[in-house]
Design a protein around this motif. Structure first.
Motif, PDB file in Angstrom:
ATOM      1  N   HIS A 186       1.355  -1.741  -0.045  1.00  0.00           N
ATOM      2  CA  HIS A 186      -0.542  -0.059   0.358  1.00  0.00           C
ATOM      3  C   HIS A 186       1.074   1.383  -0.287  1.00  0.00           C
ATOM      4  O   HIS A 186       0.793   1.805  -0.572  1.00  0.00           O
ATOM      5  CB  HIS A 186      -0.983  -0.251   1.153  1.00  0.00           C
ATOM      6  CG  HIS A 186      -1.827   0.771   1.201  1.00  0.00           C
ATOM      7  ND1 HIS A 186      -1.609   1.990   2.343  1.00  0.00           N
ATOM      8  CD2 HIS A 186      -2.775   1.603  -0.025  1.00  0.00           C
ATOM      9  CE1 HIS A 186      -3.018   2.878   2.016  1.00  0.00           C
ATOM     10  NE2 HIS A 186      -3.532   2.677   0.587  1.00  0.00           N
ATOM     11  N   PHE A 212      -7.020   4.039  -8.878  1.00  0.00           N
ATOM     12  CA  PHE A 212      -6.942   3.998  -7.251  1.00  0.00           C
ATOM     13  C   PHE A 212      -8.474   3.058  -7.322  1.00  0.00           C
ATOM     14  O   PHE A 212      -8.775   3.057  -6.209  1.00  0.00           O
ATOM     15  CB  PHE A 212      -7.466   5.345  -7.471  1.00  0.00           C
ATOM     16  CG  PHE A 212      -7.321   5.797  -5.783  1.00  0.00           C
ATOM     17  CD1 PHE A 212      -6.888   5.820  -4.687  1.00  0.00           C
ATOM     18  CD2 PHE A 212      -9.200   5.830  -5.352  1.00  0.00           C
ATOM     19  CE1 PHE A 212      -7.594   6.496  -3.899  1.00  0.00           C
ATOM     20  CE2 PHE A 212      -9.769   6.652  -4.665  1.00  0.00           C
ATOM     21  CZ  PHE A 212      -8.813   6.786  -2.954  1.00  0.00           C
ATOM     22  N   HIS A 347      -9.744  10.245   5.796  1.00  0.00           N
ATOM     23  CA  HIS A 347      -8.173   9.697   6.663  1.00  0.00           C
ATOM     24  C   HIS A 347      -8.001  10.459   7.769  1.00  0.00           C
ATOM     25  O   HIS A 347      -7.552  10.195   8.629  1.00  0.00           O
ATOM     26  CB  HIS A 347      -7.196   9.313   5.564  1.00  0.00           C
ATOM     27  CG  HIS A 347      -7.430   8.146   4.975  1.00  0.00           C
ATOM     28  ND1 HIS A 347      -6.630   6.632   5.396  1.00  0.00           N
ATOM     29  CD2 HIS A 347      -8.073   7.412   3.648  1.00  0.00           C
ATOM     30  CE1 HIS A 347      -6.571   5.799   4.427  1.00  0.00           C
ATOM     31  NE2 HIS A 347      -7.242   5.702   3.444  1.00  0.00           N
ATOM     32  N   PHE A 379     -10.154   0.887   8.548  1.00  0.00           N
ATOM     33  CA  PHE A 379      -9.217   1.567   6.814  1.00  0.00           C
ATOM     34  C   PHE A 379     -10.691   1.072   6.278  1.00  0.00           C
ATOM     35  O   PHE A 379     -10.998   1.678   5.470  1.00  0.00           O
ATOM     36  CB  PHE A 379      -8.314   1.166   6.747  1.00  0.00           C
ATOM     37  CG  PHE A 379      -7.640   1.068   5.271  1.00  0.00           C
ATOM     38  CD1 PHE A 379      -7.118   2.080   4.506  1.00  0.00           C
ATOM     39  CD2 PHE A 379      -7.771   0.104   4.283  1.00  0.00           C
ATOM     40  CE1 PHE A 379      -6.543   2.319   3.693  1.00  0.00           C
ATOM     41  CE2 PHE A 379      -7.222   0.244   3.033  1.00  0.00           C
ATOM     42  CZ  PHE A 379      -6.336   0.773   2.701  1.00  0.00           C
ATOM     43  N   HIS A 383     -12.759   2.830   3.271  1.00  0.00           N
ATOM     44  CA  HIS A 383     -12.371   1.851   1.644  1.00  0.00           C
ATOM     45  C   HIS A 383     -14.031   1.076   1.526  1.00  0.00           C
ATOM     46  O   HIS A 383     -13.817   1.215   0.072  1.00  0.00           O
ATOM     47  CB  HIS A 383     -11.564   1.837   1.724  1.00  0.00           C
ATOM     48  CG  HIS A 383     -10.883   2.500   0.727  1.00  0.00           C
ATOM     49  ND1 HIS A 383     -10.535   3.465  -0.220  1.00  0.00           N
ATOM     50  CD2 HIS A 383      -9.682   2.938   1.711  1.00  0.00           C
ATOM     51  CE1 HIS A 383      -9.082   4.233  -0.504  1.00  0.00           C
ATOM     52  NE2 HIS A 383      -8.816   4.071   0.878  1.00  0.00           N
TER      53      HIS A 383
HETATM   54 CU1  CUO Z   1      -4.960   3.524  -0.519  1.00  0.00          CU
HETATM   55 CU2  CUO Z   1      -7.638   5.539   1.520  1.00  0.00          CU
HETATM   56  O1  CUO Z   1      -6.070   5.446  -0.547  1.00  0.00           O
HETATM   57  O2  CUO Z   1      -5.654   4.877   1.018  1.00  0.00           O
END
Ligand code: CUO
Length: 660
Positions: A186, A212, A347, A379, A383
């Protein structure tokens, strides 16, 4: 062995506080050093903006002010005329610029400059191991390195499951969230796709916004399957910003740079309005809601508003890319003032929820850093919500008609996955591996300190695909392999619409298909999704940092790629039922003709290819990216597709990875 080099700095390069000590500093590693490199005294660029970030603070790509400072520093590194000048400015920066920001910007520059593509810098996990593991490891490593001579040192053991008790249900997937290789992937992904730079070519990469969407969609699909293997439900999207976040997270990481523990988030925390003058952040939660509503409106209208007041249609070819760029909110967003910064600020709000007005002088939590964000259960909730917005758009596209799915003349007769345990039985277990910690330890004496850690692993297997080509001539096909669960959390068969969103990509490759019947064999190790274990980690079998070795440079800059040891979900000890899916599509409809020699091109599915186009013209996730009237996967199949039920059997033992 490891060669140490010393840089001879011009006296004016030392910050004032070190000036009197400059000779000592220069000699810090002098006795071990075999090479001295003179640093050229150049006219230095204006570094005042990047120097505004205090040396010992945390650095976040998601914080707008930090992004700006990093953008400026990347520009400076990119604009140096040659490698010698770059080295000069770096030497000047090293004792002045925040180390995390410095490392990020230099890595971006080295990745994107033509003259530095073979340059060797240590892998991120070795430079900043504190972002990836339990800090008790460092205390033990210090003991080991002080007391024991190199060569006699036993590896330090990084415990498994150290962040919460077993009765915390979320802990059942900690092995995934806290996997070192996964977090490295990541971090590398966001390094390959930076948000901000004066040189638009660094940011404006082919189908960046779509990637993305797709890379993060696959994270959610894979995490969902991982949860289902562990008797947990799919992640609940975080869509009501006024609601408490059920899950807490206590990272148990220390920052060596900041000499601080990463702050936790207690269960039941709400995000609150932010007012943190130190970070130049003042934002209300309602701002997130406004941006969100604008996204929903754009999808409703299938058009986005441009800064000039015109509307731009979201079409079926480029709409997802436009939306992805708006959502990720890099400098190539079509309308940043209006659609704002929804993903990044999500975030940020979450990562400051424990100290929104800085009254406790706390820095951000793990959600604020791309190297640590995937450790936190929230997270995936964030997402999952971001992905939901993209799915709203995809739901408005017409289903693929059969003629866009089919490959006339090509019939896939069967697909299977064969491991040592026989056909369609896939095996997983724990594996203990070893990595080098020596570089990231900020104390002397130096030298190698190894650490062992435990991660998921699978037995390698082969795909066997039987094809019949009745077209009368040889053709080129793209073979697409996916896997999905077959039942939901309650054991009820999944509807096709649920199942397609849980399809995880395993591999994709181009293949020449001769006329008549033929068999395609493909090893799981060749996956276009993953990078080999050896590239994710420098294990004991490879030599860390042999200076100048091209091989070492490849490790550093082809670091983007799903870690191979997580190719398959964990499965269960009783055997977890999944379905393997294979499609062969017509290469003349998907192929991109381009030269791919030596370009980090083996993990393109989630990472793209450096300096090249995304090597598949179809929508990412094809053929499962759109809704379909099919009621089941069987119902969806055209003759060029086949499926096979498989079982993933987990063995709850630890195997020790042998040195190579
Ligand atoms: Cu990779 Cu939110 O974009 O973490």
């Amino acid at each position: 062995g490891e060669e140490k080099a010393t840089f001879d700095l011009p006296a004016n390069y030392y910050p004032d506080k070190y000036k009197s000590a400059s000779s000592t500093l220069a000699n810090r590693f002098g006795s071990e050093s075999s090479r001295r490199i003179p640093v050229r005294n150049i006219a230095l660029p204006n570094l005042s903006l990047p120097m505004e970030l205090p040396y010992n603070d945390q650095f976040s790509l998601f914080v707008p002010k930090h992004r700006q400072m990093a953008g400026k520093l990347i520009d400076i590194f990119m604009s140096m005329r040659n490698v010698e000048d770059l080295m000069s400015v770096c030497s000047y920066c090293q004792l002045r610029i925040n180390p995390y920001m410095f490392n990020y910007c230099l890595s971006v520059a080295i990745l994107h400059r033509d003259d530095t593509k073979g340059l060797n810098i240590p892998t991120f996990a070795e430079t900043f191991p504190d972002k990836f593991m339990d800090p008790r490891v460092f205390r033990k490593a210090r003991e080991v390195s002080t007391v024991v001579q190199p060569g006699n040192r036993l590896p330090v053991v990084i415990p498994q499951n150290y962040t919460a008790a077993e009765f915390e249900p979320e802990q059942r997937v900690a092995y995934f969230r806290e996997d070192i290789g996964l977090n490295l992937h990541h971090w590398h992904w966001h390094l390959v796709y930076p948000f901000d730079a004066a040189d638009r070519n660094i940011v404006n990469k082919d189908r960046r916004g779509e990637l993305f969407y797709y890379m993060h969609q696959q994270i959610i699909a894979r995490y969902s399957v991982e949860r289902m293997c562990n008797d947990l439900s799919r992640p609940k999207r975080y869509s009501n910003f006024r609601e408490p976040i059920e899950e807490g997270y206590f990272p148990k990481l220390d920052s060596q740079v900041a000499s601080r523990a990463w702050p936790p988030r207690f269960a039941g925390t709400k995000i609150r309005d932010l007012d943190r003058p130190v970070d130049l952040i003042a934002a209300d939660v309602s701002q997130l809601e406004t941006w969100r509503d604008r996204f929903l409106q754009a999808i409703e209208d299938m058009a986005v508003l441009l800064p000039n007041g015109r509307k731009m249609t979201l079409d079926e070819d480029t709409g997802i890319d436009v939306l992805g760029n708006l959502m990720e909110s890099s400098i190539i967003s079509r309308n940043r003032p209006f659609y704002g910064d929804l993903h990044n600020m999500g975030h940020v709000f979450i990562s400051y929820s424990h100290d929104p007005d800085h009254r406790n002088l706390e820095q951000f939590g793990v959600m604020g850093d791309s190297a640590t964000a995937m450790r936190d259960p929230v997270f995936y909730r964030w997402h999952a919500y971001i992905d939901d917005i993209f799915q709203l758009y995809k739901n408005k596209l017409p289903p693929y008609p059969n003629d866009r799915l089919d490959f006339p003349g090509i019939q896939v007769l069967s697909v299977s996955a064969v491991s040592g345990a026989g056909p369609d039985r896939l095996l997983t277990q724990w594996e203990q591996s070893t990595m080098e910690l020596g570089r990231g330890l900020d104390f002397t004496p130096r030298g190698s300190v190894l650490a062992t850690f435990t991660h998921l692993q699978h037995d390698e297997f082969n795909y066997i695909i039987e094809v019949n080509n009745a077209s009368g001539a040889g053709v080129m096909g793209t073979v697409r392999l996916f896997m999905a669960p077959v039942v939901d959390e309650n054991g009820t068969p999944l509807s096709f619409d649920e199942q397609r969103k849980l399809m995880i990509e395993l591999d994709k490759f181009t293949h020449a298909i001769p006329s008549g019947s033929s068999t395609i064999r493909r090893s799981s190790t060749e996956s276009s999704v993953t990078i080999p274990y050896e590239r994710t980690f420098r294990s004991q079998g490879s030599r860390p940092g042999d200076p100048g070795s091209a091989e070492a440079a490849e490790f550093d800059f082809c670091g983007c790629g799903w870690p191979h040891h997580l190719l398959l979900p964990k499965g269960t000890t009783r055997g977890y039922p999944v379905v393997l899916f294979c499609m062969i599509s017509n290469w003349s409809d998907d192929g991109v003709s381009q030269d791919l020699v030596g370009k980090c091109n083996d993990a393109a599915s989630y990472c793209g290819i450096r300096d090249r186009k995304y090597p598949d013209r179809r929508a990412m996730g094809f053929p499962f990216d759109r809704p379909s009237p099919a009621s089941s996967l069987q119902d969806f199949l055209t003759p060029n597709m086949a499926t096979r039920p498989c079982t993933i059997i987990f063995n709850d033992n630890v195997r020790v990875r042998s040195a190579r």
